[in-house]
Motif scaffolding. Structure first.
Motif, PDB file in Angstrom:
ATOM      1  N   HIS A  71      23.998  -0.901  67.759  1.00 30.71           N
ATOM      2  CA  HIS A  71      23.824  -0.430  69.147  1.00 30.71           C
ATOM      3  C   HIS A  71      23.950   1.077  69.229  1.00 30.71           C
ATOM      4  O   HIS A  71      25.009   1.646  68.943  1.00 30.71           O
ATOM      5  CB  HIS A  71      24.861  -1.069  70.073  1.00 30.71           C
ATOM      6  N   HIS A  73      21.881   4.761  71.338  1.00 28.92           N
ATOM      7  CA  HIS A  73      20.884   5.319  72.260  1.00 28.92           C
ATOM      8  C   HIS A  73      20.430   6.596  71.553  1.00 28.92           C
ATOM      9  O   HIS A  73      20.962   7.682  71.817  1.00 28.92           O
ATOM     10  CB  HIS A  73      21.512   5.652  73.616  1.00 28.92           C
ATOM     11  N   HIS A 220      24.880  -4.161  77.810  1.00 26.52           N
ATOM     12  CA  HIS A 220      26.296  -3.766  77.833  1.00 26.52           C
ATOM     13  C   HIS A 220      27.030  -4.810  78.681  1.00 26.52           C
ATOM     14  O   HIS A 220      26.662  -5.008  79.844  1.00 26.52           O
ATOM     15  CB  HIS A 220      26.479  -2.410  78.519  1.00 26.52           C
ATOM     16  N   HIS A 257      29.988  -4.302  73.525  1.00 28.06           N
ATOM     17  CA  HIS A 257      31.328  -3.853  73.940  1.00 28.06           C
ATOM     18  C   HIS A 257      32.318  -5.003  74.034  1.00 28.06           C
ATOM     19  O   HIS A 257      33.228  -5.084  73.227  1.00 28.06           O
ATOM     20  CB  HIS A 257      31.311  -3.032  75.240  1.00 28.06           C
ATOM     21  N   ASP A 308      27.203   3.229  69.519  1.00 27.88           N
ATOM     22  CA  ASP A 308      26.831   3.660  70.867  1.00 27.88           C
ATOM     23  C   ASP A 308      26.154   5.025  70.720  1.00 27.88           C
ATOM     24  O   ASP A 308      25.931   5.487  69.600  1.00 27.88           O
ATOM     25  CB  ASP A 308      28.050   3.699  71.798  1.00 27.88           C
TER      26      ASP A 308
HETATM   27 ZN    ZN Z   1      25.496   1.788  74.931  1.00 31.56          ZN
END
Ligand code: ZN
Ligand SMILES: CSC[C@H]1O[C@@H](n2cnc3c(O)ncnc32)[C@H](O)[C@@H]1O
Length: 448
Positions: A71, A73, A220, A257, A308
């Protein structure tokens, strides 16, 4: 074509295949033909059995499956350090979303994803799961870099620089899935952002379309206690119960998460085969909470690892993330045997591949899989002496010890030199974005 012809042999001091066996094999060679692993055998036997166009000898190195960052971005690398030391909702609502509203477009995503791709290759990642705007722009960067990725197109209730609302986003995602369906290094999935930004209607459509296209879904979920409190206050229901009710819990869903979980909820996740992605450093930095990783593993849940984005971590270093995951699990469970080095490496490789639906292609060094692998030089003083190579990787090594990277047998980094990306140009572009963004931030401060 003769049977003993190979394209590449990598002879390493140790090989940690992750599956079917854990631990490390001493003095082994991995043989590659047409992008796939065709043999893994003692080095002494390899030269007798195989004739290769290219042989790479790594006599201080541990060869592992390429790390899978489940995961991130990627393009947010250009926001690294823009807003630090803030809790999730302040960070998102007051800093990141306004910045995204102003700067996001295809040029930003292209330059940010290139910066992230270079950082990932240099730190041992060969495959990543990404949720961000303009996923097809990221897909083109992935192709150029030679990486492998599952790209989750954002679904939100509100307009963004990418579209007007859910119908637009859903149309874009199905079109992208169709356009990329023949490219083995790219998977397109659905990325409903979070329970608090996507309402039931679009979530039902995501479920129908994802099943129709056999596509993965990333969201998420239960990131903070505040997310649960607001949902309970607004609808009398915890977000995971709502997702269960909608039928979204399944092996197709990657729930990212998951720091807030009741025993009953852990059971739902286990019973439905829902995937969990643990992002320990982002959770620590945003003070979001702790995912109960060992309890999830004990319940038979597949737990993958993600960094993340670099705006909340602030790096895409999967070796560092793996160490943090192993150490944090011990602290949270008060068990020194929680998340062993072998388990941590599995979470950072095979579990990530499984979560992304790519387990048949990558995540372990097994015959028949794609040759996605990286070499880590354990010869440095800081990783001497070596009793257990996997423990040394997880507890002592750092990302700058990654020397080589291959995806589907193609070399992306040799002796720390990137072979597909122009590092100097990527750094120059990042500096230009910083100047533009900082200048705009500064002038808006002066206006106030
Ligand atoms: Zn994220
Ligand atoms: C819809 S594209 C992805 C979207 O997610 C934002 N984001 C980045 N990190 C987090 C996080 O930890 N929790 C929630 N949302 C996050 C990102 O800025 C994009 O807007």
């Amino acid at each position: 074509m003769t049977d003993n012809r190979a394209d590449l042999i990598v002879q390493a001091r140790w090989v940690a295949p992750v599956a079917p066996d854990t631990g490390a094999l001493a003095d082994h060679a991995l043989v590659v033909r047409d992008g796939a692993i065709v043999d893994l055998l003692p080095t002494a036997l390899a030269a007798r059995k195989w004739v290769a166009d290219d042989t790479v000898t790594l006599d201080r190195h541990l060869l592992i499956p390429g790390l899978v960052n489940a995961h991130t971005h990627a393009a947010m690398n250009l926001f690294r350090g823009l807003a630090d030391d803030l809790p999730l909702m302040t960070w998102l609502e007051q800093h990141i979303w306004p910045a995204e509203g102003r700067w996001i477009g295809e040029p930003f995503v292209r330059d940010g994803a290139r910066l992230a791709a270079a950082e990932m290759i240099r730190s041992g990642t060969t495959c990543f799961g990404d949720m961000y705007f303009f996923p097809e722009t990221t897909a083109r960067v992935v192709m150029e870099a030679g990486l492998r990725a599952a790209l989750f197109a954002p679904i939100l209730d509100f307009p963004t620089p990418m579209g007007d609302g859910p119908d637009d986003y859903l149309r874009l995602t199905t079109r992208a899935a169709d356009a990329w369906r023949h490219e083995p290094r790219i998977t397109i999935g659905f990325g409903p952002h979070a329970p608090y930004t996507v309402s039931d209607g679009p979530l039902r459509q995501v479920l129908t379309l994802a099943e129709e296209l056999d596509a993965p879904v990333m969201m998420h979920v239960h990131e903070t206690a505040g997310e649960i409190h607001s949902a309970v206050e607004a609808n009398g229901e915890r977000p995971l119960a709502r997702l269960k009710q909608l039928g979204l819990l399944s092996p197709r869903l990657m729930a990212v998460h998951m720091t807030q979980l009741l025993d009953e909820e852990i059971q739902w996740v286990a019973d439905t085969g829902t995937q969990v992605v643990h992002c320990p450093e982002s959770n620590l930095k945003l003070a979001s909470g702790f995912c109960p990783v060992q309890r999830l593993l004990d319940a038979g849940i597949n737990v993958a690892l993600g960094t993340d984005g670099a705006a909340s971590n602030n790096d895409l270093d999967m070796i560092g993330e793996t160490r943090t995951a192993a150490l944090l699990a011990k602290g949270v469970s008060l068990r020194a045997d929680a998340v062993s080095a072998d388990q941590a490496l599995r979470m950072a490789t095979l579990n990530g591949a499984r979560a992304l639906g790519l387990e048949q292609r990558t995540g372990s060094l097994e015959i028949g899989k794609q040759a996605d692998m990286v070499a880590v030089d354990l010869g440095a003083l800081e990783t001497q002496p070596v009793y257990d190579p996997v423990a040394q990787l997880v507890y002592a090594a750092t990302r700058d010890q990654v020397t080589h990277s291959w995806v589907a047998g193609r070399c992306l980094m040799r002796d720390r030199q990137l072979t597909t990306l122009n590092a100097a140009l990527i750094a120059k572009n990042a500096g230009e974005w910083r100047d533009k963004i900082a200048r705009a931030d500064h002038s808006s401060e002066n206006e106030q």
